[in-house]
Design a protein around this motif. Structure first.
Motif, short mmCIF file in Angstrom:
data_model
loop_
_atom_site.label_atom_id
_atom_site.label_comp_id
_atom_site.label_asym_id
_atom_site.label_seq_id
_atom_site.Cartn_x
_atom_site.Cartn_y
_atom_site.Cartn_z
N MET A 82 23.42 -5.92 54.44
CA MET A 82 24.20 -4.71 54.78
C MET A 82 23.82 -4.30 56.11
SD MET A 82 23.77 -3.05 50.66
CE MET A 82 24.79 -1.61 51.28
N TRP A 83 24.77 -3.80 56.72
CA TRP A 83 24.61 -3.10 57.92
C TRP A 83 25.53 -1.76 57.99
CZ3 TRP A 83 28.13 -1.61 61.79
CH2 TRP A 83 27.78 -1.54 62.97
N GLU A 84 24.66 -0.70 58.30
CA GLU A 84 25.27 0.48 58.37
C GLU A 84 25.24 1.43 59.58
OE1 GLU A 84 25.67 4.96 57.71
OE2 GLU A 84 23.73 3.85 57.73
N ALA A 85 26.03 1.92 60.33
CA ALA A 85 25.96 2.73 61.46
C ALA A 85 26.82 4.16 61.41
CB ALA A 85 26.46 1.76 62.63
N LYS A 86 26.43 5.01 61.93
CA LYS A 86 27.17 6.26 62.24
C LYS A 86 27.65 6.34 63.48
CE LYS A 86 26.39 11.18 61.85
NZ LYS A 86 27.69 11.43 61.30
N ALA A 87 28.86 6.54 63.55
CA ALA A 87 29.56 6.72 64.97
C ALA A 87 29.09 7.87 65.68
CB ALA A 87 31.05 6.70 64.72
N ALA A 88 29.06 7.91 66.88
CA ALA A 88 28.88 8.95 67.84
C ALA A 88 30.30 9.79 67.69
CB ALA A 88 28.72 8.54 69.41
N GLU A 89 30.19 11.12 68.02
CA GLU A 89 31.18 12.17 67.91
C GLU A 89 32.37 11.40 68.57
OE1 GLU A 89 33.17 15.38 66.61
OE2 GLU A 89 30.85 14.91 66.28
N GLY A 90 33.69 11.72 67.76
CA GLY A 90 34.72 11.03 68.70
C GLY A 90 34.65 9.54 68.68
N ARG A 91 34.01 8.71 68.17
CA ARG A 91 33.88 7.40 68.35
C ARG A 91 34.18 6.57 67.11
NH1 ARG A 91 32.48 5.91 73.70
NH2 ARG A 91 33.76 3.83 73.11
#
Length: 82
Positions: free
Chosen positions: A6-15
């Motif tokens: 499992m791979w999880e990332a949080k996007a930068a604002e507006g991305r």
């Protein structure tokens, strides 16, 4: 044995859409048995890949995306079927 990565990332604002597009584009050196992509509120993107474990070679991990797409470091988990 089957392994799920499992791979999880949080996007930068507006991305959010850029991060999702990057994650869906592949990024693996070989094809998993199965792959699913998910999104969640807050700009999070999750990729789950399933592999037949061959302990003679490391399993391919989805790499880190470009820094400008993320709000924090990527999280990774490994699960083995029981």
């Amino acid at each position: 044995m089957t392994v799920a990565l499992m791979w999880e990332a949080k996007a930068a604002e507006g991305r959010e859409s850029d991060l999702l597009e990057w994650a869906c584009a592949g990024g693996l050196e070989r094809e998993p048995l199965r792959r699913e992509n998910f999104t969640a509120p807050g700009g999070r993107v999750l990729v789950i890949t399933w592999w037949s474990a061959d302990f003679s070679a490391p399993l391919p991990e989805l790499p880190d995306p470009p820094e400008e797409l993320t709000a924090r470091p990527v999280h990774r988990w490994r699960f083995e079927r029981v």
